[in-house]
Write a protein that holds these residues in place. Structure first.
Motif, PDB file in Angstrom:
ATOM      1  N   TYR A 253       0.834  -1.202   0.000  1.00  0.00           N
ATOM      2  CA  TYR A 253       0.000   0.000   0.000  1.00  0.00           C
ATOM      3  C   TYR A 253       0.871   1.256   0.000  1.00  0.00           C
ATOM      4  O   TYR A 253       0.617   2.198  -0.763  1.00  0.00           O
ATOM      5  CB  TYR A 253      -0.945  -0.005   1.210  1.00  0.00           C
ATOM      6  N   GLY A 254       1.903   1.252   0.834  1.00  0.00           N
ATOM      7  CA  GLY A 254       2.810   2.406   0.878  1.00  0.00           C
ATOM      8  C   GLY A 254       3.531   2.609  -0.442  1.00  0.00           C
ATOM      9  O   GLY A 254       3.647   3.743  -0.941  1.00  0.00           O
ATOM     10  N   LEU A 255       4.009   1.532  -1.051  1.00  0.00           N
ATOM     11  CA  LEU A 255       4.693   1.631  -2.331  1.00  0.00           C
ATOM     12  C   LEU A 255       3.735   2.085  -3.422  1.00  0.00           C
ATOM     13  O   LEU A 255       4.102   2.887  -4.296  1.00  0.00           O
ATOM     14  CB  LEU A 255       5.308   0.278  -2.692  1.00  0.00           C
ATOM     15  N   GLY A 256       2.501   1.595  -3.366  1.00  0.00           N
ATOM     16  CA  GLY A 256       1.497   2.018  -4.345  1.00  0.00           C
ATOM     17  C   GLY A 256       1.164   3.494  -4.237  1.00  0.00           C
ATOM     18  O   GLY A 256       0.972   4.166  -5.255  1.00  0.00           O
TER      19      GLY A 256
ATOM     20  N   GLY B 191       1.698   5.949  -7.208  1.00  0.00           N
ATOM     21  CA  GLY B 191       0.548   6.702  -7.690  1.00  0.00           C
ATOM     22  C   GLY B 191       0.798   8.198  -7.678  1.00  0.00           C
ATOM     23  O   GLY B 191       0.418   8.919  -8.615  1.00  0.00           O
ATOM     24  N   LEU B 192       1.439   8.686  -6.629  1.00  0.00           N
ATOM     25  CA  LEU B 192       1.782  10.117  -6.585  1.00  0.00           C
ATOM     26  C   LEU B 192       2.749  10.482  -7.702  1.00  0.00           C
ATOM     27  O   LEU B 192       2.629  11.542  -8.330  1.00  0.00           O
ATOM     28  CB  LEU B 192       2.382  10.476  -5.224  1.00  0.00           C
TER      29      LEU B 192
ATOM     30  N   ASP C 175      -6.633  14.608  -8.300  1.00  0.00           N
ATOM     31  CA  ASP C 175      -6.185  13.524  -9.180  1.00  0.00           C
ATOM     32  C   ASP C 175      -5.061  12.718  -8.520  1.00  0.00           C
ATOM     33  O   ASP C 175      -5.048  11.486  -8.599  1.00  0.00           O
ATOM     34  CB  ASP C 175      -5.706  14.097 -10.513  1.00  0.00           C
ATOM     35  N   MET C 176      -4.139  13.409  -7.878  1.00  0.00           N
ATOM     36  CA  MET C 176      -3.038  12.727  -7.195  1.00  0.00           C
ATOM     37  C   MET C 176      -3.564  11.837  -6.068  1.00  0.00           C
ATOM     38  O   MET C 176      -3.104  10.697  -5.898  1.00  0.00           O
ATOM     39  CB  MET C 176      -2.025  13.737  -6.648  1.00  0.00           C
ATOM     40  N   ARG C 177      -4.522  12.352  -5.319  1.00  0.00           N
ATOM     41  CA  ARG C 177      -5.086  11.573  -4.209  1.00  0.00           C
ATOM     42  C   ARG C 177      -5.809  10.331  -4.725  1.00  0.00           C
ATOM     43  O   ARG C 177      -5.646   9.234  -4.181  1.00  0.00           O
ATOM     44  CB  ARG C 177      -6.031  12.448  -3.404  1.00  0.00           C
TER      45      ARG C 177
ATOM     46  N   LYS D 233      -4.179   0.560  -3.135  1.00  0.00           N
ATOM     47  CA  LYS D 233      -5.045  -0.602  -2.932  1.00  0.00           C
ATOM     48  C   LYS D 233      -4.616  -1.775  -3.812  1.00  0.00           C
ATOM     49  O   LYS D 233      -4.556  -2.920  -3.358  1.00  0.00           O
ATOM     50  CB  LYS D 233      -6.496  -0.242  -3.239  1.00  0.00           C
ATOM     51  N   ASN D 234      -4.312  -1.488  -5.079  1.00  0.00           N
ATOM     52  CA  ASN D 234      -3.910  -2.560  -5.991  1.00  0.00           C
ATOM     53  C   ASN D 234      -2.597  -3.208  -5.554  1.00  0.00           C
ATOM     54  O   ASN D 234      -2.473  -4.433  -5.560  1.00  0.00           O
ATOM     55  CB  ASN D 234      -3.787  -2.026  -7.418  1.00  0.00           C
ATOM     56  N   PHE D 235      -1.612  -2.405  -5.201  1.00  0.00           N
ATOM     57  CA  PHE D 235      -0.329  -2.944  -4.759  1.00  0.00           C
ATOM     58  C   PHE D 235      -0.496  -3.730  -3.456  1.00  0.00           C
ATOM     59  O   PHE D 235       0.163  -4.751  -3.250  1.00  0.00           O
ATOM     60  CB  PHE D 235       0.696  -1.826  -4.567  1.00  0.00           C
TER      61      PHE D 235
END
Length: 187
Positions: free
Chosen positions: A75-78, A82-83, A110-112, A120-122
């Motif tokens: 989640y942290g890496l995602g 994403g950012l 958009d960033m959020r 979530k995906n990661f």
């Protein structure tokens, strides 16, 4: 033969005193039970682990803990990924209006949204892969490259299954190949 029997029953000379040979073995076994176990040293000093240390080790080796840790790390890496991607694509035009909304509010929104989606995906991929790898390793009783390949195939197949059977096969093959390559280069 009588001489051998006589020696067995004769008192043992020396500091042991009047002990007979038949009582020496039980005496040695009793002394071993009362003494702490001997831990062989391989050259480096090593202290015995406390019950608390053993408990923490068991918790860290638990499949549920490993899966949860992989989910949180994913989640942290995602979020970071994403950012990063949202920062790169923020000047893209809106598909509905054809005009790029360059306001800070729109870019942050958009960033959020992208960071949350990637996170979530990661997290799901990390949780699924780590959990299946731990279960496969526990089932097989070995720690080798085949565990990563099998769990990669299972994870990729389950993720691709939402899009159909063909996608599940391609997902399983792709994720298994990727997991095998990662294991090959990291081991």
């Amino acid at each position: 033969m009588a001489d051998h029997e006589e020696r067995r029953q004769a008192p043992v000379p020396g500091p042991i005193g009047n002990l007979r040979m038949s009582t020496i073995i039980p005496t040695i076994e009793e002394a071993r039970r009362q003494r702490a176990p001997i831990v062989p040293s391989l050259g480096l000093p090593q202290a015995s682990r406390t019950p608390q240390e053993l408990m923490v080790e068991r918790v860290f080796e638990n499949c549920a803990f490993k899966s949860a840790l992989a989910g949180v790390a994913g989640y942290g890496l995602g979020i970071v990924f994403g950012l990063f991607t949202a920062g790169m694509d923020s000047s893209m035009p809106n598909p509905m209006t054809g005009v790029a909304d360059q306001s800070a509010k729109a870019i942050l929104k958009d960033m959020r949204a992208r960071a949350s989606s990637y996170g979530k995906n990661f997290a799901v991929v990390g949780l699924m892969f780590s959990g299946t790898e731990c279960l496969v390793e526990s089932y097989r009783g070995k720690s080798d490259w085949k565990n990563g390949t099998l769990s990669g195939g299972i994870t990729g197949g389950l993720i691709g299954l939402r899009a159909g059977g063909k996608a599940a096969l391609f997902g399983a093959a792709g994720f298994a190949a990727f997991s095998t390559l990662i294991d090959y280069f990291l081991r």
